[in-house]
Design a protein around this motif. Sequence first.
Motif, mmCIF file in Angstrom:
data_model
loop_
_atom_site.group_PDB
_atom_site.id
_atom_site.type_symbol
_atom_site.label_atom_id
_atom_site.label_comp_id
_atom_site.label_asym_id
_atom_site.label_seq_id
_atom_site.Cartn_x
_atom_site.Cartn_y
_atom_site.Cartn_z
ATOM 1 N N THR A 169 0.797 -1.229 0.000
ATOM 2 C CA THR A 169 0.000 0.000 0.000
ATOM 3 C C THR A 169 0.829 1.279 0.000
ATOM 4 O O THR A 169 0.248 2.365 -0.062
ATOM 5 C CB THR A 169 -0.951 0.028 1.220
ATOM 6 N N ALA A 170 2.155 1.172 0.098
ATOM 7 C CA ALA A 170 3.000 2.376 0.093
ATOM 8 C C ALA A 170 3.605 2.567 -1.299
ATOM 9 O O ALA A 170 4.501 1.812 -1.695
ATOM 10 C CB ALA A 170 4.102 2.266 1.145
ATOM 11 N N PRO A 171 3.151 3.551 -2.075
ATOM 12 C CA PRO A 171 3.647 3.748 -3.443
ATOM 13 C C PRO A 171 5.157 3.958 -3.504
ATOM 14 O O PRO A 171 5.820 3.464 -4.427
ATOM 15 C CB PRO A 171 2.903 4.998 -3.923
ATOM 16 N N GLU A 172 5.724 4.666 -2.507
ATOM 17 C CA GLU A 172 7.161 4.953 -2.542
ATOM 18 C C GLU A 172 7.985 3.675 -2.369
ATOM 19 O O GLU A 172 9.067 3.543 -2.966
ATOM 20 C CB GLU A 172 7.534 5.981 -1.474
ATOM 21 N N VAL A 173 7.487 2.733 -1.579
ATOM 22 C CA VAL A 173 8.194 1.456 -1.411
ATOM 23 C C VAL A 173 8.102 0.645 -2.702
ATOM 24 O O VAL A 173 9.076 0.032 -3.146
ATOM 25 C CB VAL A 173 7.615 0.668 -0.221
ATOM 26 N N ARG A 174 6.954 0.667 -3.312
ATOM 27 C CA ARG A 174 6.758 -0.075 -4.566
ATOM 28 C C ARG A 174 7.662 0.479 -5.667
ATOM 29 O O ARG A 174 8.282 -0.280 -6.427
ATOM 30 C CB ARG A 174 5.294 0.000 -4.992
ATOM 31 N N GLU A 175 7.744 1.788 -5.751
ATOM 32 C CA GLU A 175 8.564 2.413 -6.798
ATOM 33 C C GLU A 175 10.046 2.129 -6.588
ATOM 34 O O GLU A 175 10.810 2.038 -7.560
ATOM 35 C CB GLU A 175 8.315 3.920 -6.811
ATOM 36 N N MET A 176 10.460 1.986 -5.346
ATOM 37 C CA MET A 176 11.864 1.760 -5.045
ATOM 38 C C MET A 176 12.292 0.315 -5.299
ATOM 39 O O MET A 176 13.472 0.023 -5.460
ATOM 40 C CB MET A 176 12.128 2.129 -3.576
ATOM 41 N N THR A 177 11.329 -0.609 -5.331
ATOM 42 C CA THR A 177 11.631 -2.030 -5.481
ATOM 43 C C THR A 177 11.855 -2.365 -6.951
ATOM 44 O O THR A 177 10.956 -2.162 -7.778
ATOM 45 C CB THR A 177 10.484 -2.892 -4.915
ATOM 46 N N ARG A 178 13.028 -2.864 -7.289
ATOM 47 C CA ARG A 178 13.413 -3.093 -8.680
ATOM 48 C C ARG A 178 12.452 -4.070 -9.386
ATOM 49 O O ARG A 178 11.944 -3.790 -10.457
ATOM 50 C CB ARG A 178 14.851 -3.621 -8.719
ATOM 51 N N ASP A 179 12.209 -5.241 -8.806
ATOM 52 C CA ASP A 179 11.283 -6.225 -9.377
ATOM 53 C C ASP A 179 10.174 -6.439 -8.355
ATOM 54 O O ASP A 179 10.174 -7.414 -7.607
ATOM 55 C CB ASP A 179 12.031 -7.535 -9.680
ATOM 56 N N TRP A 180 9.202 -5.505 -8.345
ATOM 57 C CA TRP A 180 8.206 -5.509 -7.283
ATOM 58 C C TRP A 180 7.387 -6.796 -7.261
ATOM 59 O O TRP A 180 7.142 -7.348 -6.186
ATOM 60 C CB TRP A 180 7.267 -4.309 -7.428
ATOM 61 N N GLU A 181 6.941 -7.277 -8.387
ATOM 62 C CA GLU A 181 6.081 -8.479 -8.424
ATOM 63 C C GLU A 181 6.778 -9.677 -7.786
ATOM 64 O O GLU A 181 6.188 -10.386 -6.962
ATOM 65 C CB GLU A 181 5.698 -8.802 -9.874
ATOM 66 N N THR A 182 8.036 -9.884 -8.134
ATOM 67 C CA THR A 182 8.788 -11.014 -7.576
ATOM 68 C C THR A 182 9.001 -10.840 -6.075
ATOM 69 O O THR A 182 8.816 -11.779 -5.291
ATOM 70 C CB THR A 182 10.149 -11.155 -8.275
ATOM 71 N N GLU A 183 9.402 -9.630 -5.665
ATOM 72 C CA GLU A 183 9.662 -9.381 -4.250
ATOM 73 C C GLU A 183 8.383 -9.470 -3.427
ATOM 74 O O GLU A 183 8.381 -9.991 -2.304
ATOM 75 C CB GLU A 183 10.308 -8.005 -4.074
ATOM 76 N N ALA A 184 7.278 -8.955 -3.964
ATOM 77 C CA ALA A 184 6.007 -9.007 -3.242
ATOM 78 C C ALA A 184 5.541 -10.450 -3.070
ATOM 79 O O ALA A 184 5.073 -10.845 -1.996
ATOM 80 C CB ALA A 184 4.948 -8.193 -3.984
#
Length: 285
Positions: A169-184
Motif C-alpha cells: 500500500t506504500a507507493p514509494e516502497v513499490r517504486e523503489m523495489t526493482r522487481d516488485w512483483e517477484t519481491e512481493a
Amino acid sequence: MTERLEVQMTAQGRRRELAEFLRSRRARRTPADAGLPTFGRRRTPGLRREEVATLAGVSITWYTWLEQARNIRVSRQILGSLATALGLDEVERAHLFRLADEPPPDGAPSRAELPAQYELLLTHLDPNPAFIVNPRFDILAWNRGCELLYGDLGALPASRRNVLWLTFTAPEVREMTRDWETEAALTVALFRTQANEGILAPEITGLIAELADASPDFARLWRRKELAPFVPKARTIDHPLLGEVTLDYVKLHVANDDKTLVSYLLPPGSEVESQFLKLVRNPGA
C-alpha cells in the motif's frame, strides 16, 4: 465427528474464559472508578451487571448471556465499549478481543515494550537499515537506516507499521523495489511459511482480511498459497536519493522470542555505505 466436536469444545471453552474474564474485571471495577454515583452499601465492591451494560450501551439481558458463556457473537465495536466500561488496559483489551475470536486493535505492541538491548543493537547496526518484526510482520523497532528505505515509520499508526502493508500500500516502497512483483510474491510466501500453524490466529486472519480488502495484488498473491524458505541474498533497489543500491538481506530469529531481526547490509567501506551514513547523520542533507 471427533474433529467437529473438538472445535465446538474449543469454542465453548473460549466463551467460558471470556465470561470468567468479564466477571473478574467487573468485580475489580468500582462505581467510583467508572464515574458512577454510589448510594448506600453494596454487598460486593464491583460493578453490577446492569451498570456495565449501561456503560457499554447494551441490554442487561444480552450482557447477562455473555457472562453466562452463551453462544452469542460480539462485534468489535461492542468489545471496545466493554473494554472502556471495565477500564481495561492495553494488554487486557487485547486479551478480551482474542477471547472473543477477534484480532486485537492495533495489533503491534509499542516500541517501549521491547528490551532496551534490542534498541542498542539496532543503533549499532546503523547505517545498515535494520528493524525487528513479530510474526505478523509488524515493525516493532527500527534504526535510522531503516527510515531511508521505509520513510518516517514513527508517523504511521502501529497497525500500519507492517512489512506487508508497506509492500502493498506504500507507493514509494513499490517504486523503489526493482522487481516488485517477484519481491512481493516472495514476501507473501515468507509470511505464510513463518506464520505456520499460527495462520488461523485471529490477529493473523484479521490482518489478511484487511490487506485483501485494501490491495487486490495482495489478495491475488495470497490465493496462490505459496510457501518459501528464507534464503539470504542480495537485493537491488532504486533509492530516490542514491540511485541504484545493492544490499545483502539477512534475517535472524531472536532466541527464546517470537521476534525476528531483519537487516540490509551495505558493503563495508563502500561509497554507498558512506552515503547512507551521511544521510543517517544529516537527515535533511
